[in-house]
Design a protein around this motif. Structure first.
Motif, short mmCIF file in Angstrom:
data_model
loop_
_atom_site.label_atom_id
_atom_site.label_comp_id
_atom_site.label_asym_id
_atom_site.label_seq_id
_atom_site.Cartn_x
_atom_site.Cartn_y
_atom_site.Cartn_z
N GLY A 138 42.85 65.71 57.63
CA GLY A 138 42.10 66.44 58.64
C GLY A 138 42.75 67.76 59.00
O GLY A 138 42.07 68.73 59.33
N ARG A 139 44.06 67.80 58.92
CA ARG A 139 44.77 69.05 59.25
C ARG A 139 44.94 69.94 58.03
O ARG A 139 45.56 71.00 58.11
CB ARG A 139 46.15 68.73 59.84
N GLY A 140 44.46 69.48 56.89
CA GLY A 140 44.56 70.29 55.69
C GLY A 140 45.93 70.25 55.05
O GLY A 140 46.25 71.05 54.18
N GLU A 141 46.77 69.30 55.45
CA GLU A 141 48.10 69.19 54.87
C GLU A 141 48.10 68.39 53.57
O GLU A 141 49.10 68.32 52.88
CB GLU A 141 49.05 68.53 55.87
N LEU A 142 46.98 67.74 53.32
CA LEU A 142 46.85 66.88 52.15
C LEU A 142 45.46 67.14 51.57
O LEU A 142 44.51 67.33 52.33
CB LEU A 142 46.98 65.42 52.60
N THR A 143 45.37 67.16 50.25
CA THR A 143 44.04 67.27 49.65
C THR A 143 43.57 65.88 49.24
O THR A 143 44.37 64.94 49.15
CB THR A 143 44.05 68.16 48.39
N VAL A 144 42.28 65.75 49.01
CA VAL A 144 41.73 64.46 48.59
C VAL A 144 42.41 63.98 47.31
O VAL A 144 42.70 62.81 47.14
CB VAL A 144 40.20 64.57 48.40
N GLU A 145 42.69 64.94 46.43
CA GLU A 145 43.30 64.57 45.14
C GLU A 145 44.72 64.04 45.32
O GLU A 145 45.21 63.27 44.50
CB GLU A 145 43.31 65.77 44.19
N GLN A 146 45.38 64.49 46.37
CA GLN A 146 46.75 64.04 46.64
C GLN A 146 46.77 62.72 47.40
O GLN A 146 47.82 62.09 47.51
CB GLN A 146 47.49 65.09 47.47
N TRP A 191 44.53 57.90 65.14
CA TRP A 191 45.27 57.99 66.40
C TRP A 191 46.73 58.36 66.18
O TRP A 191 47.47 58.54 67.13
CB TRP A 191 45.19 56.64 67.13
N ARG A 192 47.14 58.41 64.93
CA ARG A 192 48.52 58.75 64.61
C ARG A 192 48.54 60.00 63.77
O ARG A 192 47.71 60.17 62.88
CB ARG A 192 49.18 57.58 63.86
N ALA A 193 49.53 60.85 64.01
CA ALA A 193 49.57 62.14 63.31
C ALA A 193 50.03 62.01 61.87
O ALA A 193 49.74 62.86 61.04
CB ALA A 193 50.50 63.09 64.07
N ASP A 194 50.72 60.91 61.55
CA ASP A 194 51.39 60.83 60.25
C ASP A 194 50.55 60.14 59.16
O ASP A 194 51.02 59.99 58.04
CB ASP A 194 52.72 60.09 60.40
N THR A 195 49.35 59.72 59.48
CA THR A 195 48.56 59.01 58.48
C THR A 195 47.93 59.99 57.49
O THR A 195 47.79 61.18 57.78
CB THR A 195 47.45 58.19 59.13
N GLU A 196 47.56 59.48 56.33
CA GLU A 196 46.93 60.35 55.35
C GLU A 196 45.63 60.95 55.90
O GLU A 196 45.31 62.11 55.65
CB GLU A 196 46.64 59.58 54.05
N ILE A 197 44.89 60.14 56.63
CA ILE A 197 43.63 60.64 57.18
C ILE A 197 43.87 61.79 58.15
O ILE A 197 43.18 62.81 58.13
CB ILE A 197 42.85 59.49 57.87
N SER A 198 44.87 61.66 59.00
CA SER A 198 45.18 62.74 59.94
C SER A 198 45.68 63.97 59.19
O SER A 198 45.33 65.11 59.53
CB SER A 198 46.23 62.28 60.96
N ARG A 199 46.48 63.75 58.14
CA ARG A 199 47.00 64.89 57.38
C ARG A 199 45.88 65.56 56.60
O ARG A 199 45.85 66.79 56.48
CB ARG A 199 48.12 64.41 56.44
N ARG A 227 43.79 66.30 65.31
CA ARG A 227 43.68 65.14 64.41
C ARG A 227 42.27 65.15 63.86
O ARG A 227 41.39 64.96 64.42
CB ARG A 227 43.82 63.83 65.17
N GLY A 228 41.96 65.20 62.89
CA GLY A 228 40.59 65.23 62.42
C GLY A 228 40.42 66.39 61.51
O GLY A 228 41.44 66.96 61.19
N PRO A 229 39.27 66.72 61.08
CA PRO A 229 38.01 66.13 61.48
C PRO A 229 37.57 64.99 60.58
O PRO A 229 36.42 64.60 60.63
CB PRO A 229 37.05 67.31 61.32
N ILE A 230 38.45 64.46 59.78
CA ILE A 230 37.99 63.39 58.89
C ILE A 230 38.16 62.04 59.57
O ILE A 230 39.25 61.67 59.97
CB ILE A 230 38.76 63.44 57.55
N ASP A 231 37.07 61.34 59.71
CA ASP A 231 37.10 60.10 60.46
C ASP A 231 36.22 59.05 59.77
O ASP A 231 35.03 58.98 59.99
CB ASP A 231 36.59 60.37 61.88
N PRO A 232 36.84 58.23 58.94
CA PRO A 232 36.06 57.19 58.25
C PRO A 232 35.97 55.89 59.04
O PRO A 232 35.67 54.85 58.50
CB PRO A 232 36.86 56.98 56.96
N SER A 233 36.23 55.97 60.35
CA SER A 233 36.35 54.74 61.14
C SER A 233 35.09 53.89 61.10
O SER A 233 35.16 52.68 61.32
CB SER A 233 36.68 55.08 62.59
#
Lengths: 157, 272
Positions: B68-76, B58-66, B115-121
């Protein structure tokens, strides 16, 4: 119950190899399949992750040119054994295969209604009882209000 | 999940401490029997806040949201995020894709534009409670419960010789229970669609899942119990057969017509 967490983390770590090796060949190591690399320090009471009788990378690696195949340890978990094979060219992981996965994936994919009668059925009855807390899918703001109320009620008891 | 809305309530008696705060869009309550340092509870709620900082969709600044937007890789991503994604992958494999982190299968999370598409909720809440329980145990706290919006961890006993009693919400009657389970160390997760009437989407078909109104899973740890409950709800009635075949998890489901489906070992936990 919580002692099981490192096992799961280790298991999932092995699976992560499957998911991630394309994007990060150098970022994964075979040891992850059997090492609780992702267990936080807060769980200091947790035992070390179990290791199988086969140590990681044991046995002579199969060599084909610079291509090597390494089998990770068989990691027994309550969910079944997990074992991962890694193929390296030089120091680069080029492939990861699951030799064993827990819980027989094929079975979980084959599930069908035909097995339905295996389950016990009964008719839903409403009941009330002296309880300590409630499990339910209460997650919305309405749920929040209810949940908070429940918490307050519990606090008053 | 605005932290500005965080409310805190602490009640203390010589033998009991109860604290509840508003986080993750729900109420998280920690109930400790016996002595506990105030700092231990602070650490637990700091952990919950960190989980929100990492995982909120629900927040744009979380790692999960980032992510989802491709701003962060899993390795990062942080180790916590990687661990949860690993666990999600584990449940996805086990469930034949009924649990899918790239799909907002959890009805409690509305897909947000951008926001998404990664959603581990469907799993992260349970995982976070497992870790919180580990924190308390490492602080020497041996008798407690944690309840986050209906996902429950219990540890030890409420009083000597007694076991914790966990009610399972009746899906249509708010002030009633469908069952009561009991034990010392329990992890109980419930997924359902009764509260908001939302449809839960089957990631394999993109269509609403049908069949079950709620699924409760009792497991050895809450992370998997949470994921299994979400997956079983998606799978419908066959999901209960699937659950029956899993080690370390027992389940109870309620169908739209009021039928209760129970896995073989559920009665082990059932009080009424």
């Amino acid at each position: 119950m919580h002692r099981a967490i490192p096992v799961i983390a280790a298991t999932a770590g092995g699976l992560a190899l499957l998911a991630n090796f394309h994007s990060s060949p150098s970022g994964v190591s075979i040891a992850r399949a059997g090492a609780p690399a992702t267990v936080p320090s807060t769980e200091s009471s947790a035992p070390p992750a179990p290791t199988g009788s086969t140590p990681a990378g044991s046995g002579p690696p199969t060599t084909a040119g610079s291509r090597r195949t390494l089998d990770g340890p068989v990691v027994p978990t309550r969910y079944g054994d997990v074992q991962v094979r890694v193929v390296l060219v030089g120091s680069q992981i080029v492939d990861v295969q699951a030799l064993k996965l827990p819980n027989d994936r094929a079975r979980s994919v084959r599930i069908s209604d035909e097995a339905g009668p295996l389950l016990r059925e009964e008719t839903l009855r409403a009941q009330s009882a002296q309880i300590d807390l409630v499990s339910g899918a209460s997650y919305t703001s309405d749920g929040y209000a209810q949940s908070l109320q429940g918490a307050l009620d519990a606090a008053r008891r | 999940m605005t932290k500005a809305l965080t409310e805190a309530l602490t009640t203390g008696a010589a033998d009991r401490t109860f604290r509840v705060e508003h986080l993750w869009g729900t109420a998280i309550g920690v109930d400790v029997r016996g002595p506990v340092r105030e700092g231990a509870l602070d650490a637990v709620f700091s952990w919950f806040a960190r989980v929100d900082d990492l995982f909120s969709t629900w927040r744009a600044d979380t790692e999960i949201s980032r992510l989802g937007r491709g701003e962060l890789t899993v390795e990062q991503a942080s180790p916590e995020v990687r661990t949860v994604l690993d666990l999600c992958r584990f449940v996805e494999l086990q469930s034949g894709g009924a649990f899918d982190v790239t799909f907002g299968s959890d009805p409690r999370v509305t897909p947000q534009p951008g926001r998404g598409p990664i959603d581990p909720s469907g799993l992260v809440k349970g995982w976070a409670l497992d870790r919180a329980a580990g924190l308390l145990v490492s602080e020497g706290v041996s008798n407690f419960t944690i309840n986050a919006g209906g996902d429950v961890v219990t540890h030890g006993r409420p009083a000597p010789g007694e076991m914790w009693r966990v009610g399972i919400q009746h899906p249509s009657s708010r002030d009633q229970l469908a069952a009561v389970v009991g034990g010392t160390d329990l992890a109980v997760a419930t997924s359902g669609r009764y509260e908001r009437g939302d449809h839960i989407i089957d990631p394999r078909t993109g269509r609403p899942a049908v069949g079950l109104v709620s699924v409760t899973v009792i497991g050895d740890d809450l992370a998997l119990a949470d994921g299994y409950a979400t997956a079983a709800l998606v799978l419908g009635r066959p999901g209960m057969v699937w659950l029956d075949g899993l080690a370390g998890a027992e389940g109870m489901a309620i169908t739209g017509d009021g039928t209760v489906l129970l896995t073989d070992g559920f009665d082990r936990f059932r009080i009424s």
